[in-house]
Design a protein around this motif. Structure first.
Motif: not given
Length: 611
Positions: A154-163, A165-170, A205-208
């Motif tokens: 129904k929707m597409v979320f777009h995110v930019h991961v540049d580090r 360390e930012s994966i968990p927060d994203t 691990g970061k996604i978890l």
């Protein structure tokens, strides 16, 4: 009963059942029989069926590629989490997450290109509208666009991961946004493994970690299904291994209304063994290795829902307070030796703390365990890193000192040998404190500075020399070295030589006169590629010879002649005013360069030597 349950869950992977319990009422013998049967069973709810496939963030999307859809299911705090080998653009989740570039040009990333092929320019138009308003997709921002056909979501979320360390927060922000919009399912790619070049095990691990951030702050969810979609088979297996290894930190609390039942075991819908639940967890069994440990299941019984919910809330709070992971980020982590890593792991094992060490490019140490123990190990690790940094600094200082001061001891044959670099440093430091005192080494020998004598552990004596390599008698026009806050001389500092100073004029005059006598390849200033040419110059009255190390703009060169005053023209007929930049003795392999303009040369060092 157990076999039928396993067969049903294996043949019905899409069923809504996430756990099955077997309750035995006041019959210890029957309880033991069920327990024995459960311990023998290994269950995995992995389903396979054919779908049209495309790569994830590290692959190349191709709508004609046929992939195999494989799914493994976990339950994390009552949320179903599926790790799927397949094509994320084929998923029927409410939301698909796209790992996008800053400018949100879909064609510039693999998943974006696949989405563009399925949906067409309408999705790119929505992305362009976001960029027109926000200028760029920053890390930590979730850009939401609606699909216009071609996708099941129904929707597409777009995110930019540049580090990394930012994966968990994203991940957490994507889940929060999905729940805020009232959606029940979301599909994530292997964030960070594409342009971010994050190793798959670390990305998993970061996604978890991001999923845990989301689930730990909530008790009920509209979002009940998270899918992590991987295309490459080898990466899919890495994600499974990482999730399985992380199970030691998963706590499942199941609230059951009623009294008197005795729970034998539970069959989880995730890959792994059927484990016997425990009512207490012995945290002393946590080690600093990567051994997969059993998932602990707490089952709560009560006479009323209110009592069960109160107990559930209390247990969550206890777990959150008791287990507080901490992380340390430092570039020094990548420099640790294998022995230092083993010492840190031993420290964690002794203090019942799990230590995970990630080197470059992550450079992070993660500590997991009981809060008091983690705090203790955190301080010990910080002290260890500080000590390593101190030792590196001392070694650098010791190597520099060996270039200026060298302590030597006598050998049995009368020759002299230099102490090793760290001993030389320690000896000189002791000498600076008291030039008439003694230096005592941990290995047993000592040096009497006044007597210039080395005494070994057996009492035997040897002569020692102190060789000062620094130049004595500095020219009178040189300024004294500045002093630091402790009134000690600063050994190295930036200094500008003023054009009006006598030193500047002396160097300039000497440089201008150098090599101007030679005219064999042109009447200019000569420079040699090899320093050996300068060895033939005559010495001064003290026996010293001199050479300049200079930066030379040779440009385009040609063969020089003895009567050349300026370089010849490149094309005398068509353009006689465009000249070569320098002349040489051999155009194919030049070793001598002749320049004709002062701006072509910059003297960097004046080198004094004897030969």
């Amino acid at each position: 009963m157990i076999k039928a349950t396993v067969d049903y869950m294996s043949s019905n992977p899409s069923c809504s059942i996430t756990a099955v319990y077997f309750a035995i009422y006041k019959d210890d013998n029957l309880y033991g029989i069920f327990q024995h049967a459960l311990n023998k069973i290994q269950t995995t709810t992995t389903t396979t069926y054919g779908v049209k496939g495309a790569a994830d963030t590290k692959g190349v999307h191709d709508s004609s590629t046929t992939a195999t859809h494989v799914q493994t299911t976990y339950t994390i705090n009552n949320i179903t989490t599926n790790i799927i080998k397949g094509d994320i653009t084929e998923e029927s989740s409410d939301i698909i997450v796209n790992s996008a570039a800053r400018d949100m040009k879909l064609a510039s990333t693999p998943i974006g290109k696949a989405l563009l092929n399925k949906v067409g320019p309408s999705l790119q138009n929505e992305c362009d509208a976001f960029i027109a308003q926000s200028h760029e997709l920053k890390s930590g921002i979730v850009a939401c666009t609606r699909t216009c056909g071609g996708l099941k979501c129904k929707m597409v979320f777009h995110v930019h991961v540049d580090r990394v360390e930012s994966i968990p927060d994203t991940v957490c922000k994507c889940l929060v946004e999905a729940e805020a919009k009232g959606y029940s399912s979301i599909s994530l790619p292997a964030l960070g493994t594409g342009a971010g070049k994050c190793p798959p095990d670390i990305a998993a691990g970061k996604i978890l970690e991001g999923i845990n951030l989301f689930t730990s702050s909530r008790k009920s969810y509209s979002l009940n299904t998270i899918q992590i979609v991987i295309y490459l088979p080898e990466m899919y297996q890495v994600f499974l291994d990482t999730f399985n290894k992380s199970q030691s930190s998963w706590f499942f609390i199941n609230a059951v209304k009623g009294i008197g039942a005795k729970i034998v075991g539970s069959i989880w819908s995730g890959e792994g063994s059927v484990k016997e639940p425990k009512h207490e967890q012995d945290h002393s069994e946590q080690h600093c290795d990567d051994t997969v440990q059993a998932t602990v299941t707490f089952t709560i019984y009560g006479e009323a829902d209110q009592a069960v919910e109160a107990a559930e809330t209390m247990m969550y709070e206890v777990i959150q307070k008791t287990f507080q992971p901490r992380s340390i980020e430092s570039a020094i982590i990548n420099e640790l030796s294998s022995s230092e890593v083993k010492e840190l792991q031993k420290c964690g094992e002794v203090n019942k703390v799990n230590i995970k060490i990630y080197r470059d490019p992550i450079n992070e140490i993660i500590l997991n365990g009981e809060a008091t123990n983690v705090a203790k190990v955190y301080s010990l690790v910080q002290a260890s890193l500080a000590n390593h940094e101190k030792q590196v600094l001392i070694k650098e200082q010791a190597e520099r000192m060996l270039g200026t001061t060298e302590w030597q001891h006598e050998n049995a044959d009368g020759s002299f040998a230099t102490y090793d670099v760290l001993q030389n440093y320690s000896i000189e430091k002791a000498y600076e404190l008291d030039s008439n005192g003694e230096y005592v080494c941990d290995s047993g020998f000592k040096i009497d500075f006044a007597a210039r004598t080395h005494y070994d552990a057996n009492g035997k004596t040897w002569k020692v020399h102190r060789l000062d390599k620094r130049m004595h008698g500095c020219p009178p026009e040189w300024d004294p070295m500045p002093l630091d806050q402790t009134s000690r001389e600063v050994r190295c500092h930036l200094f500008s030589l003023q054009p009006s100073s006598s030193e500047y004029k002396r160097v300039l005059d000497a440089f201008s006169k150098s090599m101007t006598q030679a005219t064999f390849y042109g009447r200019g200033v000569y420079f040699a590629r090899d320093a050996v040419y300068s060895a033939h110059s005559p010495p001064d009255a003290t026996g010293n010879k001199y050479m300049y190390l200079a930066g030379v703009l040779t440009g385009e060169y040609t063969l020089g002649k003895s009567d050349t005053i300026v370089p010849p023209a490149k094309d005398p007929i068509k353009n006689p005013n465009v000249l070569f930049d320098s002349t040489v003795e051999n155009v194919q392999d030049p070793t001598i360069f002749v320049t004709y303009h002062d701006a072509q040369v910059y003297p960097e060092y004046l080198i004094t030597f004897k030969c």
